[in-house]
Design an enzyme around this catalytic site. Structure first.
Site, PDB file in Angstrom:
ATOM      1  N   HIS A  19       0.815  -1.219   0.000  1.00  0.00           N
ATOM      2  CA  HIS A  19       0.000   0.000   0.000  1.00  0.00           C
ATOM      3  C   HIS A  19       0.850   1.271   0.000  1.00  0.00           C
ATOM      4  O   HIS A  19       0.424   2.291  -0.541  1.00  0.00           O
ATOM      5  CB  HIS A  19      -0.955  -0.017   1.187  1.00  0.00           C
ATOM      6  CG  HIS A  19      -2.024  -1.056   1.063  1.00  0.00           C
ATOM      7  ND1 HIS A  19      -2.652  -1.638   2.137  1.00  0.00           N
ATOM      8  CD2 HIS A  19      -2.576  -1.638  -0.049  1.00  0.00           C
ATOM      9  CE1 HIS A  19      -3.541  -2.514   1.709  1.00  0.00           C
ATOM     10  NE2 HIS A  19      -3.510  -2.535   0.388  1.00  0.00           N
ATOM     11  N   GLU A 131     -14.228  -8.130  -7.559  1.00  0.00           N
ATOM     12  CA  GLU A 131     -14.173  -9.036  -6.412  1.00  0.00           C
ATOM     13  C   GLU A 131     -15.148 -10.173  -6.662  1.00  0.00           C
ATOM     14  O   GLU A 131     -16.322  -9.938  -6.941  1.00  0.00           O
ATOM     15  CB  GLU A 131     -14.511  -8.315  -5.111  1.00  0.00           C
ATOM     16  CG  GLU A 131     -14.513  -9.208  -3.891  1.00  0.00           C
ATOM     17  CD  GLU A 131     -13.205  -9.981  -3.716  1.00  0.00           C
ATOM     18  OE1 GLU A 131     -13.272 -11.224  -3.575  1.00  0.00           O
ATOM     19  OE2 GLU A 131     -12.126  -9.344  -3.730  1.00  0.00           O
ATOM     20  N   GLY A 157     -10.971 -11.635 -11.450  1.00  0.00           N
ATOM     21  CA  GLY A 157     -10.067 -10.526 -11.753  1.00  0.00           C
ATOM     22  C   GLY A 157      -9.122 -10.801 -12.899  1.00  0.00           C
ATOM     23  O   GLY A 157      -8.749  -9.872 -13.635  1.00  0.00           O
ATOM     24  N   ASP A 177      -3.429  -8.224  -6.712  1.00  0.00           N
ATOM     25  CA  ASP A 177      -2.864  -8.872  -5.524  1.00  0.00           C
ATOM     26  C   ASP A 177      -3.725 -10.068  -5.124  1.00  0.00           C
ATOM     27  O   ASP A 177      -4.482 -10.007  -4.159  1.00  0.00           O
ATOM     28  CB  ASP A 177      -2.700  -7.884  -4.367  1.00  0.00           C
ATOM     29  CG  ASP A 177      -4.002  -7.212  -3.965  1.00  0.00           C
ATOM     30  OD1 ASP A 177      -4.948  -7.221  -4.770  1.00  0.00           O
ATOM     31  OD2 ASP A 177      -4.081  -6.700  -2.838  1.00  0.00           O
TER      32      ASP A 177
END
Length: 295
Positions: A19, A131, A157, A177
């Site tokens: 992040h 998602e 994704g 990720d």
């Protein structure tokens, strides 16, 4: 394949490394007036209650965001990010952040990538979220549905990223990720990134991966390192020399295609500080290498 829940791991050292890098790229994108887009392929639930039973079960955040917030002589760009986390208060934003009257939270809170990006979006910028996990998607839907610049899709994704290329706004970032719950995720991630880059070679792509004693990260680096991007391919790893228990994560890695100017220097300063201040299973180092040199 949909068993992973990030609430158990939110705010750990891997989140901080990932992040902070995301924050650096967003800060760079904001320097120009031209709009940008961010595509987040594995968005999770948006934000996390570090006082929840999930977070308490592992306690990983104490050695991540908890340790970082107690640290001294923090690099400037990391301090900017830590300040954002300290300010983040979904309860104060109420329904705009998806808080319902029936919800019970104790805090403190940690923003996932959707709410890190949301903080940095301007009026003309856009965020696309994907998602697939039913519960995570439902929670995220409640948390972002009032944000007109954010578009949420319930889809895979890997497939979704390739299908969306190139985006309408041709300046921006892809963040991928995955949980890597199954070993096939390494190859799926590499294939999706390569196909997406073929369609959008000027975009910035950031792929996160765990470093495990018995992981497949070497194959992932080799695969992404074959992409001949004009802006180069950067590898950044924050890892302990030994991982302790078998199967446990000993480090965190990032592969960044077309990183911003001086991103490598800024991230190395942040990663070196995190190595000294966060909790790891052993002596830890941060390393930066160019798999493909920028032209």
């Amino acid at each position: 394949m949909l068993s992973y829940l990030h609430g158990f791991h939110a705010g750990n050292f891997a989140d901080l490394h990932k992040h902070a890098a995301l924050w650096l790229i967003l800060a760079h994108l904001r320097k120009k007036k031209k709009p940008f887009c961010v595509i987040d392929t594995h968005a999770g639930s948006g934000w996390y209650d570090l006082g929840s039973e999930q977070a308490a079960k592992t306690g990983e955040w104490h050695g991540g965001i908890g340790a970082a917030q107690a640290g001294k002589n923090v690099p400037e760009m990391l301090q900017d990010y830590l300040d954002h986390v300290a300010r983040f208060d979904p309860m104060g934003h109420g329904r705009d952040y998806g808080v319902r009257e029936s919800d019970e939270y104790t805090g403190p809170f940690y923003p996932g990538s959707p709410f890190i990006v949301r903080e940095m979006l301007r009026e003309e910028d856009e965020l696309v979220l994907m998602e697939l996990h039913p519960r995570e998607h439902e929670t995220l839907h409640h948390r972002v549905k009032r944000a007109p610049r954010i578009h949420l899709h319930k889809r895979d994704g890997y497939e979704g990223l390739v299908a969306m290329m190139p985006p309408a706004i041709r300046r921006g970032l892809v963040l991928m990720d995955p949980s890597y719950d199954v070993k096939q995720d390494y190859q799926k991630a590499a294939n999706a990134i390569k196909q997406a880059w073929d369609k959008w070679p000027t975009g910035t792509f950031m792929l996160w991966y765990p470093i495990l004693e018995d992981g497949f990260d070497a194959e992932l680096r080799q695969s992404i390192g074959a992409i001949k991007a004009k802006g180069g391919v950067l590898c950044a790893e924050l890892a302990a020399e030994h991982g302790g228990a078998k199967g446990r994560m000993r480090g965190t890695g990032l592969l960044v295609i077309n990183p911003p100017w001086q991103f490598d220097q800024d991230l190395d300063a942040i990663g070196t500080w995190l190595a000294k201040n966060c909790k790891f299973p052993g002596p830890t180092h941060h390393t930066i290498s160019w798999l493909v040199a920028a032209e």
